[in-house]
Design a protein around this motif. Structure first.
Motif, PDB file in Angstrom:
ATOM      1  N   MET A 418       2.957 -18.189   3.066  1.00 25.60           N
ATOM      2  CA  MET A 418       4.135 -18.699   4.130  1.00 25.60           C
ATOM      3  C   MET A 418       3.730 -18.122   5.504  1.00 25.60           C
ATOM      4  N   GLU A 419       2.660 -17.392   5.687  1.00 22.92           N
ATOM      5  CA  GLU A 419       2.132 -16.774   7.094  1.00 22.92           C
ATOM      6  C   GLU A 419       3.104 -15.574   7.161  1.00 22.92           C
ATOM      7  N   GLY A 420       3.360 -14.924   6.155  1.00 26.14           N
ATOM      8  CA  GLY A 420       4.440 -13.875   6.181  1.00 26.14           C
ATOM      9  C   GLY A 420       3.406 -12.442   5.892  1.00 26.14           C
ATOM     10  N   THR A 421       4.059 -11.383   5.591  1.00 27.47           N
ATOM     11  CA  THR A 421       3.587 -10.151   5.341  1.00 27.47           C
ATOM     12  C   THR A 421       3.993  -9.386   4.228  1.00 27.47           C
ATOM     13  N   CYS A 422       3.265  -8.650   3.360  1.00 26.07           N
ATOM     14  CA  CYS A 422       3.462  -7.954   2.241  1.00 26.07           C
ATOM     15  C   CYS A 422       4.518  -6.778   2.143  1.00 26.07           C
ATOM     16  N   THR A 423       4.744  -6.431   3.581  1.00 26.80           N
ATOM     17  CA  THR A 423       5.675  -5.581   3.765  1.00 26.80           C
ATOM     18  C   THR A 423       6.205  -5.371   5.214  1.00 26.80           C
ATOM     19  N   GLY A 424       7.862  -6.010   5.420  1.00 19.43           N
ATOM     20  CA  GLY A 424       8.288  -5.973   6.697  1.00 19.43           C
ATOM     21  C   GLY A 424       8.533  -4.533   7.165  1.00 19.43           C
ATOM     22  N   GLU A 425       8.675  -3.416   6.497  1.00 20.19           N
ATOM     23  CA  GLU A 425       9.357  -2.184   7.143  1.00 20.19           C
ATOM     24  C   GLU A 425       9.152  -0.913   6.340  1.00 20.19           C
ATOM     25  N   HIS A 426       8.975  -1.295   4.719  1.00 22.52           N
ATOM     26  CA  HIS A 426       8.732  -0.007   4.118  1.00 22.52           C
ATOM     27  C   HIS A 426       7.275   0.457   4.189  1.00 22.52           C
ATOM     28  N   GLY A 427       6.190  -0.286   4.647  1.00 23.38           N
ATOM     29  CA  GLY A 427       4.948   0.411   4.537  1.00 23.38           C
ATOM     30  C   GLY A 427       4.065   0.069   3.247  1.00 23.38           C
ATOM     31  N   VAL A 428       2.799   0.664   3.360  1.00 25.54           N
ATOM     32  CA  VAL A 428       1.840   0.129   2.407  1.00 25.54           C
ATOM     33  C   VAL A 428       2.061   1.481   1.511  1.00 25.54           C
ATOM     34  N   GLY A 429       1.564   2.445   1.774  1.00 23.78           N
ATOM     35  CA  GLY A 429       1.767   3.709   0.504  1.00 23.78           C
ATOM     36  C   GLY A 429       0.546   3.397  -0.020  1.00 23.78           C
ATOM     37  N   LYS A 432       1.168  -1.159  -1.849  1.00 24.91           N
ATOM     38  CA  LYS A 432       0.684  -2.289  -1.423  1.00 24.91           C
ATOM     39  C   LYS A 432      -0.687  -2.549  -1.016  1.00 24.91           C
ATOM     40  N   MET A 433      -1.229  -1.369  -1.177  1.00 24.61           N
ATOM     41  CA  MET A 433      -2.853  -1.593  -0.853  1.00 24.61           C
ATOM     42  C   MET A 433      -3.589  -2.409  -1.395  1.00 24.61           C
ATOM     43  N   GLU A 434      -3.166  -2.909  -2.640  1.00 22.46           N
ATOM     44  CA  GLU A 434      -4.011  -4.207  -3.222  1.00 22.46           C
ATOM     45  C   GLU A 434      -3.726  -5.509  -2.606  1.00 22.46           C
ATOM     46  N   PHE A 435      -2.657  -5.615  -1.676  1.00 23.56           N
ATOM     47  CA  PHE A 435      -2.247  -6.737  -1.036  1.00 23.56           C
ATOM     48  C   PHE A 435      -2.977  -6.718   0.369  1.00 23.56           C
ATOM     49  N   MET A 436      -3.632  -5.794   0.856  1.00 23.93           N
ATOM     50  CA  MET A 436      -4.240  -5.660   2.195  1.00 23.93           C
ATOM     51  C   MET A 436      -5.275  -6.619   2.630  1.00 23.93           C
ATOM     52  N   LEU A 437      -6.057  -6.839   1.554  1.00 23.21           N
ATOM     53  CA  LEU A 437      -7.226  -7.680   1.808  1.00 23.21           C
ATOM     54  C   LEU A 437      -6.706  -9.162   1.634  1.00 23.21           C
ATOM     55  N   ALA A 438      -5.887  -9.481   0.952  1.00 21.09           N
ATOM     56  CA  ALA A 438      -5.301 -10.833   0.818  1.00 21.09           C
ATOM     57  C   ALA A 438      -4.558 -11.114   2.169  1.00 21.09           C
ATOM     58  N   LEU A 461      -6.361  13.132   6.175  1.00 19.34           N
ATOM     59  CA  LEU A 461      -5.046  12.805   6.285  1.00 19.34           C
ATOM     60  C   LEU A 461      -4.541  11.895   5.258  1.00 19.34           C
ATOM     61  N   ASN A 462      -3.407  12.194   4.607  1.00 17.72           N
ATOM     62  CA  ASN A 462      -2.861  11.227   3.556  1.00 17.72           C
ATOM     63  C   ASN A 462      -3.852  10.283   2.907  1.00 17.72           C
ATOM     64  N   PRO A 463      -5.121  10.996   2.167  1.00 16.02           N
ATOM     65  CA  PRO A 463      -6.039  10.336   1.676  1.00 16.02           C
ATOM     66  C   PRO A 463      -5.438   9.338   0.542  1.00 16.02           C
ATOM     67  N   GLY A 464      -6.285   8.242   0.255  1.00 18.50           N
ATOM     68  CA  GLY A 464      -5.985   7.268  -0.627  1.00 18.50           C
ATOM     69  C   GLY A 464      -4.929   6.369  -0.634  1.00 18.50           C
ATOM     70  N   LYS A 465      -4.233   6.212   0.589  1.00 19.71           N
ATOM     71  CA  LYS A 465      -3.046   5.504   1.334  1.00 19.71           C
ATOM     72  C   LYS A 465      -3.502   4.602   2.198  1.00 19.71           C
ATOM     73  N   MET A 466      -2.871   3.556   2.323  1.00 20.22           N
ATOM     74  CA  MET A 466      -2.765   2.618   3.638  1.00 20.22           C
ATOM     75  C   MET A 466      -4.006   1.560   3.307  1.00 20.22           C
ATOM     76  N   ILE A 467      -5.256   1.998   3.418  1.00 25.22           N
ATOM     77  CA  ILE A 467      -6.469   1.032   3.229  1.00 25.22           C
ATOM     78  C   ILE A 467      -7.333   1.648   2.239  1.00 25.22           C
ATOM     79  N   PRO A 468      -7.935   0.677   1.350  1.00 26.96           N
ATOM     80  CA  PRO A 468      -8.935   0.965   0.440  1.00 26.96           C
ATOM     81  C   PRO A 468      -9.833   1.584   1.015  1.00 26.96           C
ATOM     82  N   ARG A 469     -10.602   2.755   0.649  1.00 26.47           N
ATOM     83  CA  ARG A 469     -11.715   3.538   1.365  1.00 26.47           C
ATOM     84  C   ARG A 469     -12.907   3.104   0.430  1.00 26.47           C
ATOM     85  N   ALA A 470     -14.008   2.813   1.358  1.00 24.39           N
ATOM     86  CA  ALA A 470     -15.294   2.655   0.416  1.00 24.39           C
ATOM     87  C   ALA A 470     -15.712   4.035  -0.074  1.00 24.39           C
TER      88      ALA A 470
END
Lengths: 470, 470
Positions: A418-429, A432-438, A461-470
């Motif tokens: 619906m053109e929305g987001t997986c998190t409006g205000e709580h963040g990825v931590g 929600k990382m698994e949804f970043m690609l979609a 810095l806070n490794p393993g959070k937010m974006i999947p790292r290659a």
């Protein structure tokens, strides 16, 4: 509930001498005690704790810079810690390392009432801030449920009940003091209301969840306390009727300050927890800010729209103490929800969709959840198109955890479609990382990764959070 | 006026075969004609043109991606070109290369009136956008003086007269379609009003002046056309009295939609150019948006403040055509100013300071300029703390150019010392690069450089602009 699969076997070795150096520098402001590490290796997410190797209690930006320089040199993970109120596993020491407790950075640095700005240290909480500026006639509107720290609120791009009128941390942070991955100290901007001078470092760090730098000071916008203010509750025959009213109110351009949705279960929980006697149907909580006549006008338009959707009479909270009680109850909806199922642990969802899709998204979600084997409540900052489901889970049931994860996944997919987001205000931590690609697609995610590499080349810095790292 | 010293000898070689490939792909949408290159190698800045090697007239995002991929492969500079209205040398082909004209991307992509959003191609201008949505009851408020393209406005983080109420491009861009340096196509965000899902790619590209990626579509917020609207002029005995009134209006929290300052010379120029009969003293132009009673309330408060500072009676522009004439005149203040000294070329300054410092900054600047050997006018979006000096220079006088540069430098230093910025809305281009270090400090500038390297490793995108490159 289980830690995610990737949590296993990722602890990095702490080089000899590193902990000793911290101990020498910080004395009893550095701790490796199990209880302290346990406290800092968790947040309000359903994950079990993952402990850091030690905790430093910082008291200044210079403390933070010293720790960052040493973590950089020794390649040790570093996780900033504010009030511990994050919801998606932001604070867990997935790779071990140091938790940097910033609650000691708790001073108001500079109040410029005439410019409507204040600069605070990162550990100052939103309630502390509003308390300290009460006499100026100004206030800071952003109010996540918890009494979060301003640094943490900036780091997660937090919002809350006032965002429909006043915006989120994205719009309200004017400048940050940040310690970089290698321990340098920068200011991201000045105090001008607008600037076109270079890349928007402020907005790069707002919402970066401690993965690009460590925020040690925050300069935010303040607003005049409204001349007039009124709050009201309106009950509705159905979820749809309430949500439809919100859509019409927003589309009419009414500058409502707050418009919050609670489903019947959330109301029931709130009545029990906060000793209120609200009618237990879906309801909207409103607040109007403005001049006396402006507030009256807004209320009239909103009442008319509500009536058109089957809304019942407005129940006004006239006295300040009644309003305060009402909003405190709303802020405690999370804790109230937990009491619906004693001993449970909650998993909270957090999608946000364009307002035109909100009714569809909430209804489809409620229909999906009605088949769940556990109770749930729905609350939402519906003026923004943002809502939360609180799923109340048996902490010992792997089956319920997996079911809740499937429901959350379907909700997120629904919101993204619906053109929305997986998190409006709580963040990825982590959660929600698994949804970043979609949500973003591979190419946009690659750009985010290149930004992370540029700002934090050793992934400290806070490794393993937010974006999947290659 | 001379080109800056760094403009000499920086042209990069164009590899054999590259121009041929462009010619084959684009036919007569690729030009190396002198007149076309001349037109694309300049903007509204006082710099003499620096010509690109060729100009591509793009008609789609795919065209842009094709050019970017080939420029990436052949290491050829690429400069996006919108309406050509930038003021700080943004468009000059300092290193040669290709100018990519986006004016052919001129379609409205998707209007979502119910969500108050519209997606347009980058070449759509602000007037075209407002014309196309007129029947929806919505409008797009951001209005730099020129009829700039939305892509250009996003790229320079533009604002204008409505920013005091509605914000700048920073607050109003919801999402962008961007072609990366290596020719990939990304969307920076979805259409949710708020999101905490990852780094703020939107804000990274807003204000990046074509140096990080090429914007091909822009999704912006729209606003309901106000139910009631009124505009008024108020003359003041002095610059100080006018600016002091603005400070008090902002500090009272009046949600004024526009509050614009013009000094006596700007008024004189506007009278002559736009056939008006405004009293030639420092003045403020106001516009109020809201409900009829809200507008009345705002106007009453503002009139009282103005009177308290010696302001004369409000002269109301009641009819829409009168208001339109007034604001058109204000938008033409730049061209009007040029007529004060026939044959002159203008150099425009653009600082922004916290509102509490505005009176000091404007007064000190006027005192400094009163000793200049050329005429000048002052106009300002003073509600934001942003003002411009238009310095009217003899195009053949190296001495006047150098004097104007010294005055600009002192103004910028003054603004930065007052916690302000070297550019409120025009951007950095080439002309403000020398101030980036003073404004941001070396460590912050290093972060910006690392971002540029990460997003554009071969320094192909609008090279030589925004940040000094090692």
């Amino acid at each position: 509930m289980n830690a995610p699969a990737q949590a296993q076997g990722l602890r990095r070795d702490i080089p000899a001498g590193f902990l000793q150096a911290l101990s020498e520098r910080f004395g009893d402001r550095f701790s490796t005690a199990e209880a302290v590490r346990e406290h800092h290796g968790r947040d309000e997410s359903p994950y079990p704790p993952m402990l850091p190797d030690g905790v430093v209690f910082a008291q200044s930006t210079e403390d933070v810079a010293w720790v960052a320089r040493h973590c950089h040199e020794y390649r040790v993970p570093l996780i900033p810690y504010g009030a511990g109120s994050s919801l998606e596993g932001h604070l867990l020491a997935l790779h071990g390392g140091i938790s940097l407790d910033l609650s000691g950075l708790n001073h108001i640095v500079a109040l410029h009432a005439e410019d409507f700005t204040v600069t605070v240290q990162a550990g100052v909480t939103r309630k502390q801030l509003n308390e300290s500026i009460r006499d100026t006639g100004l206030f800071f509107p952003i109010d996540p449920g918890a009494d979060a720290s301003l640094g943490g609120m900036a780091a997660t791009r937090a919002s809350g009940t006032n965002a429909v009128r006043y915006g989120t941390m994205r719009e309200n942070v004017m400048s940050l003091k940040v310690v970089t991955a290698d321990g340098r100290i920068i200011e991201t901007a000045n105090r001008a209301r607008k600037s076109s001078a270079g890349y928007d470092l402020t907005r790069i760090f707002v919402g970066s969840e401690g993965t690009l730098g460590i925020i040690t000071e925050v300069t935010v916008r303040l607003y005049p306390q409204p001349e007039a203010l009124s709050a009201a509750i309106c009950n509705f025959p159905s979820l749809d009727a309430a949500v439809q009213s919100v859509i019409e109110i927003i589309q009419m351009g009414v500058p409502v300050a707050r418009v919050e949705f609670m489903d019947a279960w959330a109301v029931k929980a709130t009545n029990a927890y906060s000793k209120l006697e609200l009618k237990e149907t879906p309801l909207l909580l409103f607040e109007f800010h403005g001049t006396p006549s402006g507030v009256r006008e807004q209320a009239e338009v909103v009442q008319e729209i509500a009536r058109g959707n089957g809304g019942m009479d407005f129940d006004w909270a006239e006295r300040p103490e009644d309003r305060s009680r009402l909003w405190t109850a709303r802020h405690n909806a999370y804790f109230a929800g937990l009491q619906l199922r004693p001993g449970c642990r909650a998993s909270t969802t957090d999608v946000c969709v364009p307002i035109s899709r909100l009714a569809d998204c909430v209804s489809a979600t409620a229909a999906d959840l009605d088949n769940a084997s556990f109770p749930y409540t729905v609350v939402g900052h519906v003026g923004d198109g943002n809502f939360h489901v609180l799923m109340l889970l048996d902490p010992d049931s792997q089956q319920e955890w997996e079911e809740s994860e499937r429901l959350n996944k379907r909700l997120v997919q629904r919101a993204i479609e619906m053109e929305g987001t997986c998190t409006g205000e709580h963040g990825v931590g982590m959660h929600k990382m698994e949804f970043m690609l979609a949500e973003h697609g591979q190419d946009a995610l690659d750009l985010m990764t290149s930004l992370k590499r540029a700002f934090d080349p050793h992934d400290i810095l806070n490794p393993g959070k937010m974006i999947p790292r290659a």
